[in-house]
Each structure stands twice: as structure tokens, then as C-alpha cells.
Design a protein around this motif. Structure first.
Motif, PDB file in Angstrom:
ATOM      1  N   GLU A  48       0.796  -1.250  -0.174  1.00 45.06           N
ATOM      2  CA  GLU A  48      -0.037   0.123  -0.111  1.00 45.06           C
ATOM      3  C   GLU A  48       0.949   1.241  -0.029  1.00 45.06           C
ATOM      4  OE1 GLU A  48      -3.289   0.119  -0.474  1.00 45.06           O
ATOM      5  OE2 GLU A  48      -3.387  -2.032  -0.452  1.00 45.06           O
ATOM      6  N   ARG A  49       1.976   1.125   0.002  1.00 48.02           N
ATOM      7  CA  ARG A  49       3.076   2.164  -0.002  1.00 48.02           C
ATOM      8  C   ARG A  49       3.002   3.059   1.212  1.00 48.02           C
ATOM      9  NH1 ARG A  49       2.449   4.317  -6.319  1.00 48.02           N
ATOM     10  NH2 ARG A  49       2.959   2.324  -7.483  1.00 48.02           N
ATOM     11  N   VAL A  50       2.635   2.386   2.144  1.00 44.02           N
ATOM     12  CA  VAL A  50       2.782   3.016   3.530  1.00 44.02           C
ATOM     13  C   VAL A  50       4.102   3.355   4.092  1.00 44.02           C
ATOM     14  CG1 VAL A  50       2.176   3.235   5.988  1.00 44.02           C
ATOM     15  CG2 VAL A  50       0.585   1.980   4.367  1.00 44.02           C
ATOM     16  N   SER A  51       4.578   4.786   4.302  1.00 43.77           N
ATOM     17  CA  SER A  51       5.708   4.973   4.760  1.00 43.77           C
ATOM     18  C   SER A  51       6.165   5.141   6.143  1.00 43.77           C
ATOM     19  CB  SER A  51       6.036   6.629   4.357  1.00 43.77           C
ATOM     20  OG  SER A  51       7.430   6.994   4.848  1.00 43.77           O
ATOM     21  N   GLY A  52       7.256   4.731   6.520  1.00 39.23           N
ATOM     22  CA  GLY A  52       7.474   4.649   8.177  1.00 39.23           C
ATOM     23  C   GLY A  52       8.316   5.847   8.485  1.00 39.23           C
ATOM     24  N   ILE A  53       8.422   6.716   7.547  1.00 37.96           N
ATOM     25  CA  ILE A  53       9.293   8.008   7.830  1.00 37.96           C
ATOM     26  C   ILE A  53       8.404   8.926   8.585  1.00 37.96           C
ATOM     27  CG2 ILE A  53      10.974   9.580   7.136  1.00 37.96           C
ATOM     28  CD1 ILE A  53      11.857   6.866   7.049  1.00 37.96           C
ATOM     29  N   SER A  54       8.620   9.549   9.594  1.00 43.27           N
ATOM     30  CA  SER A  54       7.517  10.480  10.154  1.00 43.27           C
ATOM     31  C   SER A  54       8.737  11.457  11.163  1.00 43.27           C
ATOM     32  CB  SER A  54       6.607  10.153  11.213  1.00 43.27           C
ATOM     33  OG  SER A  54       7.280   9.172  12.210  1.00 43.27           O
ATOM     34  N   GLU A  55       8.272  12.391  12.002  1.00 38.39           N
ATOM     35  CA  GLU A  55       8.850  13.339  12.452  1.00 38.39           C
ATOM     36  C   GLU A  55       9.147  12.593  13.897  1.00 38.39           C
ATOM     37  OE1 GLU A  55       6.813  16.941  13.635  1.00 38.39           O
ATOM     38  OE2 GLU A  55       6.589  17.430  11.601  1.00 38.39           O
ATOM     39  N   ILE A  56      10.590  12.938  14.263  1.00 36.13           N
ATOM     40  CA  ILE A  56      11.038  12.193  15.497  1.00 36.13           C
ATOM     41  C   ILE A  56      10.387  12.600  16.964  1.00 36.13           C
ATOM     42  CG2 ILE A  56      13.320  12.264  17.097  1.00 36.13           C
ATOM     43  CD1 ILE A  56      14.770  12.581  14.443  1.00 36.13           C
ATOM     44  N   GLU A  57       9.769  11.723  17.682  1.00 38.56           N
ATOM     45  CA  GLU A  57       9.094  12.178  19.012  1.00 38.56           C
ATOM     46  C   GLU A  57       9.916  11.669  20.148  1.00 38.56           C
ATOM     47  OE1 GLU A  57       5.334  10.528  18.835  1.00 38.56           O
ATOM     48  OE2 GLU A  57       4.719  11.749  16.730  1.00 38.56           O
ATOM     49  N   ILE A  68      13.401  13.988  10.714  1.00 41.47           N
ATOM     50  CA  ILE A  68      12.413  12.904  10.578  1.00 41.47           C
ATOM     51  C   ILE A  68      13.327  11.561  10.243  1.00 41.47           C
ATOM     52  CG2 ILE A  68      10.788  14.330   9.109  1.00 41.47           C
ATOM     53  CD1 ILE A  68      12.380  13.074   6.752  1.00 41.47           C
ATOM     54  N   TYR A  69      12.557  10.348  10.852  1.00 39.77           N
ATOM     55  CA  TYR A  69      13.505   9.298  10.809  1.00 39.77           C
ATOM     56  C   TYR A  69      12.346   8.046  10.798  1.00 39.77           C
ATOM     57  CZ  TYR A  69      18.353   7.687  11.808  1.00 39.77           C
ATOM     58  OH  TYR A  69      19.544   7.166  11.539  1.00 39.77           O
ATOM     59  N   GLY A  70      13.016   6.771  10.581  1.00 38.62           N
ATOM     60  CA  GLY A  70      11.819   5.675  10.738  1.00 38.62           C
ATOM     61  C   GLY A  70      11.904   5.191  12.214  1.00 38.62           C
ATOM     62  N   SER A 239      18.989  -5.704  14.712  1.00 39.87           N
ATOM     63  CA  SER A 239      18.380  -4.837  15.557  1.00 39.87           C
ATOM     64  C   SER A 239      19.082  -3.853  16.069  1.00 39.87           C
ATOM     65  CB  SER A 239      17.779  -5.563  17.021  1.00 39.87           C
ATOM     66  OG  SER A 239      17.208  -4.834  17.722  1.00 39.87           O
ATOM     67  N   ASP A 240      18.419  -2.479  15.967  1.00 38.97           N
ATOM     68  CA  ASP A 240      19.174  -1.360  16.368  1.00 38.97           C
ATOM     69  C   ASP A 240      17.900  -0.330  17.000  1.00 38.97           C
ATOM     70  OD1 ASP A 240      21.812  -0.832  16.169  1.00 38.97           O
ATOM     71  OD2 ASP A 240      21.487  -1.951  14.240  1.00 38.97           O
ATOM     72  N   ALA A 241      18.368   0.455  17.788  1.00 44.66           N
ATOM     73  CA  ALA A 241      17.609   1.468  18.341  1.00 44.66           C
ATOM     74  C   ALA A 241      18.520   2.634  18.467  1.00 44.66           C
ATOM     75  CB  ALA A 241      16.975   1.010  19.685  1.00 44.66           C
ATOM     76  N   ALA A 242      18.864   3.417  17.493  1.00 43.49           N
ATOM     77  CA  ALA A 242      19.862   4.553  17.685  1.00 43.49           C
ATOM     78  C   ALA A 242      19.190   5.980  17.469  1.00 43.49           C
ATOM     79  CB  ALA A 242      20.882   4.269  16.615  1.00 43.49           C
ATOM     80  N   ILE A 243      18.022   5.945  17.522  1.00 43.48           N
ATOM     81  CA  ILE A 243      17.230   7.106  17.366  1.00 43.48           C
ATOM     82  C   ILE A 243      17.297   7.921  18.633  1.00 43.48           C
ATOM     83  CG2 ILE A 243      15.141   8.451  16.465  1.00 43.48           C
ATOM     84  CD1 ILE A 243      14.448   6.208  15.217  1.00 43.48           C
ATOM     85  N   ILE A 244      18.689   8.348  19.086  1.00 43.73           N
ATOM     86  CA  ILE A 244      18.824   9.263  20.384  1.00 43.73           C
ATOM     87  C   ILE A 244      19.714  10.290  19.966  1.00 43.73           C
ATOM     88  CG2 ILE A 244      18.390   7.295  21.939  1.00 43.73           C
ATOM     89  CD1 ILE A 244      21.460   6.838  21.974  1.00 43.73           C
ATOM     90  N   PRO A 245      19.768  11.230  20.601  1.00 44.62           N
ATOM     91  CA  PRO A 245      20.778  12.456  20.209  1.00 44.62           C
ATOM     92  C   PRO A 245      22.154  12.102  19.746  1.00 44.62           C
ATOM     93  CG  PRO A 245      19.458  13.180  22.141  1.00 44.62           C
ATOM     94  CD  PRO A 245      19.217  11.560  21.991  1.00 44.62           C
ATOM     95  N   ILE A 246      22.918  11.184  20.579  1.00 44.52           N
ATOM     96  CA  ILE A 246      24.222  10.958  20.181  1.00 44.52           C
ATOM     97  C   ILE A 246      24.165  10.157  18.952  1.00 44.52           C
ATOM     98  CG2 ILE A 246      24.314   8.648  21.670  1.00 44.52           C
ATOM     99  CD1 ILE A 246      27.272   9.640  22.334  1.00 44.52           C
ATOM    100  N   GLY A 247      23.251   9.207  18.880  1.00 46.44           N
ATOM    101  CA  GLY A 247      23.239   8.449  17.485  1.00 46.44           C
ATOM    102  C   GLY A 247      23.086   9.401  16.383  1.00 46.44           C
TER     103      GLY A 247
END
Length: 263
Positions: A48-57, A68-70, A239-247
Motif C-alpha cells: 500500500e506504499r505506507v511510509s514509516g518515515i515521520s517526525e522524531i518524537e 524525520i526518521y523511521g 536490531s538497532d535503536a539508535a534514534i537518540i541524540p548521540i546516535g
């Protein structure tokens, strides 16, 4: 000048006896990504071409060039990870545990089947590019508060900090203030190790870290273990979870992130 010698011997290549390779098949999958938390939803959203990219929360990124990030917006460990473990582990480890168990269920391996299989021939090869950069814990006990006393930026009851920052702040006071989990929970193979202990799997267990190609190399090496007859079943992936300021900041500094954030 005469030279005596023997006639050259004919070189014949030794023919290898044909070996029958074991076939490798994918019997189950587990996912935790921005566009779905199970294979069916994930695949449907892709069609369905759903995007996983959105504003970082996850944090305030107003001063970053990209916003923006996934990012996985909704995630729950209910029914998959023990509450005590989920409070101590970082997100990259929790993703390993939940997706690994989901893959087991998706493959039709019930508790009864798990009791019958040879767990010494079942391994785990789940890698991570950046590992446990963030540790999240919740402890209302006074012992936890005392360990953090005097540590700049710490708060009573909750600790949400990068492993590196928290360790540096603790070292400014004393090495005795370091959390005993800071090193084990930061290593890239700890998630697969915890999953193996949870499931009781005793086969090959390690991780590979090759940046964005991590998961592919893990899948390839896991398949090779089966082909060579070393294992019968492997849980593999990344697996990764790097959506943090330092990452995010580190990737921006390397100019590896696009600054395009328009709709």
C-alpha cells in the motif's frame, strides 16, 4: 650443454566427491518496524506504499538539521518479555527478544515442540550495528537512587540516558557509582544471549556488526551453520535503536544523514 631430466608428469586435477548440501528454508518471521509489528501487516503496508518515515518524537530534535526518521511509535513487550527485564534492557535488546519469539510462534514451534527439539543444535545469530547506546530502567528502590546521588542530570525513580553519558557522569564521582549493567547491556551480542537463555537454546550464539549490512551477514552466516550440518535451526537477523541524540548527532557529523525534512 646437456641437461638430464625426467619427463614431466601429467598433472591431473583431483575430483572432489559430490557433497549434498542441506537446504535452508525460512519457516517463521518476526518484525518490529515503523510500518508493522508482524509480517502480514508489514507486507500489506509495503504493497500500500505506507511510509514509516515521520517526525522524531523520542527527543527534541529542533537543533538538528534533520527531523524525520523511521521511528517505531508504538511498541509493547506485554506477553513477550518479563516486566523486570523490560525495565532494565535497552530498546535494541527488547526488539531482539520480541521479534525472536514472534518468529518462533510464526514458524509453528509450540511449547510442546520446543520440549522435543535438540536445543544444542539450535542457535541464534542476531547482530546490531550500534548496540546498546541507550539504557532505560525504572527502579523505585532507594538503592538505585543512592547509586545515582550526585550524578548530574539524574532523576529519582527513572533513568533515561545514553550508556556513554551516564557512565562518564558516574565516573566523575567514583567508579563505584557505575551501574553493573552498563557494560553487559551495551555489547551487541547481549540481546541474542538473553534470547538464548530465555528460550534455552544452546547452539552457536554470537553477533555480527557490519553497519547497514549487519542483518544480511547474520542471515548468511546462520544459513551456513545449517548447510554445514552444525545446527538444525537458527534465529537470525538484526536490531538497532539508535534514534537518540548521540546516535543522530554522530551520523549527522559524518554527513550520512539527509537534511531534507519537507513533506
Amino acid at each position: 650443454m646437456a641437461i638430464a631430466g625426467q619427463p614431466a608428469k601429467e598433472v591431473t586435477a583431483k575430483k572432489r566427491s559430490p557433497t549434498k548440501q542441506r537446504r535452508v528454508v525460512v519457516t517463521g518471521m518476526g518484525v518490529e518496524i515503523p510500518v508493522g509489528d508482524n509480517p502480514d501487516v508489514f507486507y500489506s503496508n509495503l504493497l500500500e506504499r505506507v511510509s514509516g518515515i515521520s517526525e522524531i518524537e523520542a527527543f527534541d530534535c529542533a537543533h538538528f538539521p534533520m527531523k524525520i526518521y523511521g521511528e517505531i511509535k508504538s511498541y509493547s513487550t506485554d506477553g513477550w518479555v518479563a516486566p523486570q527485564l523490560s525495565k532494565r534492557m535497552g530498546k535494541f535488546m527488547l526488539y531482539m527478544l520480541t521479534t525472536g519469539k514472534k518468529a518462533i510462534v510464526d514458524g509453528g514451534i509450540t511449547e510442546e515442540v520446543m520440549k522435543k527439539i535438540d536445543k544444542a543444535r539450535c542457535g541464534i545469530l542476531i547482530g546490531s550495528a550500534m548496540g546498546g547506546m541507550k539504557r532505560q530502567s525504572k527502579d523505585k528502590g532507594q538503592g538505585h537512587i543512592k547509586r545515582l546521588k550526585g550524578c548530574p542530570g539524574s532523576s529519582v525513580g527513572y533513568l533515561r540516558a545514553t550508556v556513554f553519558n551516564a557512565s562518564i557522569k558516574a565516573l566523575k564521582i567514583s567508579h563505584k557509582k557505575l551501574n553493573p549493567f552498563c557494560v553487559p547491556f551495551a555489547t551487541t551480542n547481549m540481546g541474542s544471549a538473553m534470547l538464548a537463555m530465555d528460550l534455552g537454546l544452546m547452539g552457536p550464539n554470537y553477533s555480527i556488526s557490519t553497519a547497514c549490512a549487519t542483518s544480511n551477514f547474520c542471515i548468511l552466516n546462520a544459513a551456513n551453520h545449517i548447510i554445514r550440518g552444525e545446527t538444525d535451526m537458527m534465529l537470525c537477523g538484526g536490531s538497532d535503536a539508535a534514534i537518540i541524540p548521540i546516535g543522530l548527532g554522530g551520523l549527522v557529523a559524518c554527513r550520512l544523514q539527509s537534511t531534507f525534512s519537507e513533506e
